[in-house]
Design a protein around this motif. Structure first.
Motif, PDB file in Angstrom:
ATOM      1  N   ASP A  96       0.756  -1.143  -0.153  1.00 28.64           N
ATOM      2  CA  ASP A  96      -0.117  -0.002   0.085  1.00 28.64           C
ATOM      3  C   ASP A  96       1.068   1.258   0.067  1.00 28.64           C
ATOM      4  O   ASP A  96       1.873   1.297  -0.918  1.00 28.64           O
ATOM      5  N   ASP A  97       0.838   1.958   0.900  1.00 28.06           N
ATOM      6  CA  ASP A  97       1.690   3.393   1.052  1.00 28.06           C
ATOM      7  C   ASP A  97       2.758   3.030   2.008  1.00 28.06           C
ATOM      8  O   ASP A  97       3.566   4.101   2.342  1.00 28.06           O
ATOM      9  N   MET A  98       2.991   1.936   2.459  1.00 29.72           N
ATOM     10  CA  MET A  98       4.016   1.657   3.797  1.00 29.72           C
ATOM     11  C   MET A  98       5.277   1.223   3.090  1.00 29.72           C
ATOM     12  O   MET A  98       5.364   0.047   2.173  1.00 29.72           O
ATOM     13  N   LEU A  99       6.318   2.003   3.132  1.00 28.64           N
ATOM     14  CA  LEU A  99       7.721   1.565   2.849  1.00 28.64           C
ATOM     15  C   LEU A  99       8.205   0.741   3.708  1.00 28.64           C
ATOM     16  O   LEU A  99       8.343   1.029   5.122  1.00 28.64           O
ATOM     17  N   LEU A 100       8.492  -0.610   3.421  1.00 28.35           N
ATOM     18  CA  LEU A 100       9.292  -1.718   4.156  1.00 28.35           C
ATOM     19  C   LEU A 100      10.576  -0.979   4.862  1.00 28.35           C
ATOM     20  O   LEU A 100      11.408  -0.895   3.877  1.00 28.35           O
ATOM     21  N   PRO A 101      11.059  -0.929   6.033  1.00 33.59           N
ATOM     22  CA  PRO A 101      12.389  -0.557   6.319  1.00 33.59           C
ATOM     23  C   PRO A 101      13.471  -1.368   5.936  1.00 33.59           C
ATOM     24  O   PRO A 101      14.445  -0.825   5.618  1.00 33.59           O
ATOM     25  N   LEU A 102      13.288  -2.717   5.931  1.00 28.69           N
ATOM     26  CA  LEU A 102      14.105  -3.573   5.302  1.00 28.69           C
ATOM     27  C   LEU A 102      13.434  -4.285   4.017  1.00 28.69           C
ATOM     28  O   LEU A 102      12.517  -5.092   4.421  1.00 28.69           O
ATOM     29  N   PRO A 103      13.971  -4.356   3.188  1.00 28.51           N
ATOM     30  CA  PRO A 103      13.475  -5.130   1.929  1.00 28.51           C
ATOM     31  C   PRO A 103      13.538  -6.848   2.037  1.00 28.51           C
ATOM     32  O   PRO A 103      14.641  -7.004   2.803  1.00 28.51           O
ATOM     33  N   VAL A 124      13.550 -16.334  18.242  1.00 33.74           N
ATOM     34  CA  VAL A 124      14.715 -16.014  19.132  1.00 33.74           C
ATOM     35  C   VAL A 124      16.030 -15.707  18.279  1.00 33.74           C
ATOM     36  O   VAL A 124      16.487 -14.478  18.726  1.00 33.74           O
ATOM     37  N   SER A 125      16.039 -16.144  17.385  1.00 37.45           N
ATOM     38  CA  SER A 125      17.187 -16.015  16.259  1.00 37.45           C
ATOM     39  C   SER A 125      17.135 -14.402  15.750  1.00 37.45           C
ATOM     40  O   SER A 125      17.976 -13.860  15.266  1.00 37.45           O
ATOM     41  N   GLN A 126      16.009 -14.022  15.665  1.00 40.48           N
ATOM     42  CA  GLN A 126      15.745 -12.424  15.251  1.00 40.48           C
ATOM     43  C   GLN A 126      16.016 -11.363  16.275  1.00 40.48           C
ATOM     44  O   GLN A 126      15.672 -10.379  16.029  1.00 40.48           O
ATOM     45  N   GLY A 127      16.061 -12.090  17.431  1.00 39.30           N
ATOM     46  CA  GLY A 127      16.164 -10.861  18.575  1.00 39.30           C
ATOM     47  C   GLY A 127      15.084 -10.126  18.851  1.00 39.30           C
ATOM     48  O   GLY A 127      13.788 -10.848  18.958  1.00 39.30           O
ATOM     49  N   LEU A 128      14.897  -8.926  18.843  1.00 36.56           N
ATOM     50  CA  LEU A 128      13.814  -8.068  19.234  1.00 36.56           C
ATOM     51  C   LEU A 128      13.063  -8.037  17.797  1.00 36.56           C
ATOM     52  O   LEU A 128      11.889  -7.400  18.096  1.00 36.56           O
ATOM     53  N   ASP A 129      13.466  -8.124  16.869  1.00 38.97           N
ATOM     54  CA  ASP A 129      12.871  -7.714  15.648  1.00 38.97           C
ATOM     55  C   ASP A 129      11.489  -8.589  15.279  1.00 38.97           C
ATOM     56  O   ASP A 129      11.326  -9.738  15.756  1.00 38.97           O
ATOM     57  N   ASP A 181       8.487 -12.561   3.336  1.00 38.04           N
ATOM     58  CA  ASP A 181       8.762 -12.492   4.738  1.00 38.04           C
ATOM     59  C   ASP A 181       9.482 -11.141   5.154  1.00 38.04           C
ATOM     60  O   ASP A 181      10.298 -10.803   4.544  1.00 38.04           O
ATOM     61  N   VAL A 182       8.693 -10.461   5.944  1.00 35.64           N
ATOM     62  CA  VAL A 182       9.138  -9.109   6.117  1.00 35.64           C
ATOM     63  C   VAL A 182       9.578  -9.163   7.615  1.00 35.64           C
ATOM     64  O   VAL A 182       9.086  -9.536   8.886  1.00 35.64           O
ATOM     65  N   THR A 183      10.968  -8.241   7.671  1.00 36.76           N
ATOM     66  CA  THR A 183      11.684  -8.176   9.050  1.00 36.76           C
ATOM     67  C   THR A 183      11.111  -6.529   9.563  1.00 36.76           C
ATOM     68  O   THR A 183      11.698  -5.842   8.525  1.00 36.76           O
ATOM     69  N   ILE A 184      10.537  -6.389  10.690  1.00 37.43           N
ATOM     70  CA  ILE A 184      10.476  -4.883  11.068  1.00 37.43           C
ATOM     71  C   ILE A 184      11.289  -4.833  12.197  1.00 37.43           C
ATOM     72  O   ILE A 184      10.999  -5.193  13.227  1.00 37.43           O
ATOM     73  N   PRO A 185      12.638  -4.200  11.983  1.00 33.20           N
ATOM     74  CA  PRO A 185      13.477  -3.841  13.092  1.00 33.20           C
ATOM     75  C   PRO A 185      12.718  -3.100  14.320  1.00 33.20           C
ATOM     76  O   PRO A 185      12.008  -2.050  13.899  1.00 33.20           O
ATOM     77  N   GLN A 186      13.250  -3.571  15.505  1.00 34.16           N
ATOM     78  CA  GLN A 186      12.755  -2.798  16.752  1.00 34.16           C
ATOM     79  C   GLN A 186      14.173  -2.315  17.521  1.00 34.16           C
ATOM     80  O   GLN A 186      14.254  -2.150  18.608  1.00 34.16           O
ATOM     81  N   MET A 187      15.423  -2.388  16.490  1.00 30.62           N
ATOM     82  CA  MET A 187      16.627  -1.874  17.116  1.00 30.62           C
ATOM     83  C   MET A 187      16.935  -0.941  15.862  1.00 30.62           C
ATOM     84  O   MET A 187      16.507  -0.944  14.604  1.00 30.62           O
ATOM     85  N   ASP A 188      18.089  -0.072  16.125  1.00 33.73           N
ATOM     86  CA  ASP A 188      18.709   0.700  15.022  1.00 33.73           C
ATOM     87  C   ASP A 188      19.657   0.093  14.165  1.00 33.73           C
ATOM     88  O   ASP A 188      20.662  -0.755  14.615  1.00 33.73           O
ATOM     89  N   TYR A 189      19.046   0.047  12.879  1.00 35.56           N
ATOM     90  CA  TYR A 189      19.862  -0.755  11.889  1.00 35.56           C
ATOM     91  C   TYR A 189      20.450   0.392  11.111  1.00 35.56           C
ATOM     92  O   TYR A 189      19.450   1.308  10.343  1.00 35.56           O
TER      93      TYR A 189
END
Length: 221
Positions: free
Chosen positions: A8-15, A121-126, A52-60
């Motif tokens: 939609d109009d959402m840019l995925l932070p990480l492709p 768990v392997s994704q950490g907080l993401d 598969d979409v990863t939304i980071p919850q830490m600074d990348y």
């Protein structure tokens, strides 16, 4: 090569690492009386997209936040709205070469079929979200008006602006925080893949299509 992926109009932070698009066929085979097998050709089926979409919850350093979503919770809320809204939306992949040259884009209307949220768990907080989307084809009844001439012939009526020869009026748009050319094309023109048209019209103002600034006044097609 760089990717920008929009839901939609959402840019995925990480492709996503992979963007598989399956184009299904509907052809069927049949056997003739003599036993020969033939292929009955039918229109192409709807495309299926699973990512598969990863939304980071830490600074990348590689994550890009354009303001279309604020965090993982915001992303999930907008996904839920798309699911409950029962309306198609646009899925877009913008590709850019190593030299910054624009490559071909993928843009299609889709529906959100299902999504799965995983705490890994392997994704950490993401946040990891698996999405399944299906191509949407617009359909409906075409209504045309006809004019009956004196000789009995019928002629399709032209739209008012075309009949009067009125030139289209030029439109301007002022860039606001969080805008990108794709999001402007989506909101103002109804199709995010038309961002290149905006870029072409404003090359005197935009040197790099990925860098626009609040307050810029852009000419729209």
């Amino acid at each position: 090569m760089a990717y920008e992926v929009y839901i939609d109009d959402m840019l995925l932070p990480l492709p996503p690492e992979k963007i598989p698009v399956k184009y299904s066929g509907q052809n069927k085979t049949a056997n003739l009386i003599n036993g020969e097998e033939i292929n009955l050709l039918k229109p192409a089926g709807l495309a299926d997209i699973s990512i598969d979409v990863t939304i980071p919850q830490m600074d990348y350093p590689s994550a890009v936040w354009d303001g279309s979503i604020e965090n993982a919770e915001d992303f999930l809320g907008k996904l839920e709205a798309l699911k409950k809204g029962k309306k198609p939306f646009e899925f877009t992949v913008v590709r850019e070469g190593f030299g910054g040259d624009s490559l071909f884009d993928t843009s299609m209307d889709v529906t959100l079929e299902d999504y799965k949220v995983s705490d890994d768990v392997s994704q950490g907080l993401d946040l990891l979200v698996s999405l399944t989307m299906k191509e949407y084809r617009h359909y409906g009844t075409l209504i045309m008006n006809f004019i009956l001439k004196e000789n009995g012939e019928a002629q399709a009526e032209q739209p008012e602006a075309e009949r009067l020869g009125e030139p289209p009026q030029e439109k301007n748009y002022t860039v606001v925080k969080g805008d990108c050319l794709w999001s402007i094309a989506k909101k103002q023109l109804g199709n995010g893949s038309r961002w290149q048209e905006i870029h072409q019209l404003n090359k005197d103002k935009i040197k790099n299509p990925n860098l626009i600034y609040p307050g810029q006044i852009l000419t729209l097609p």
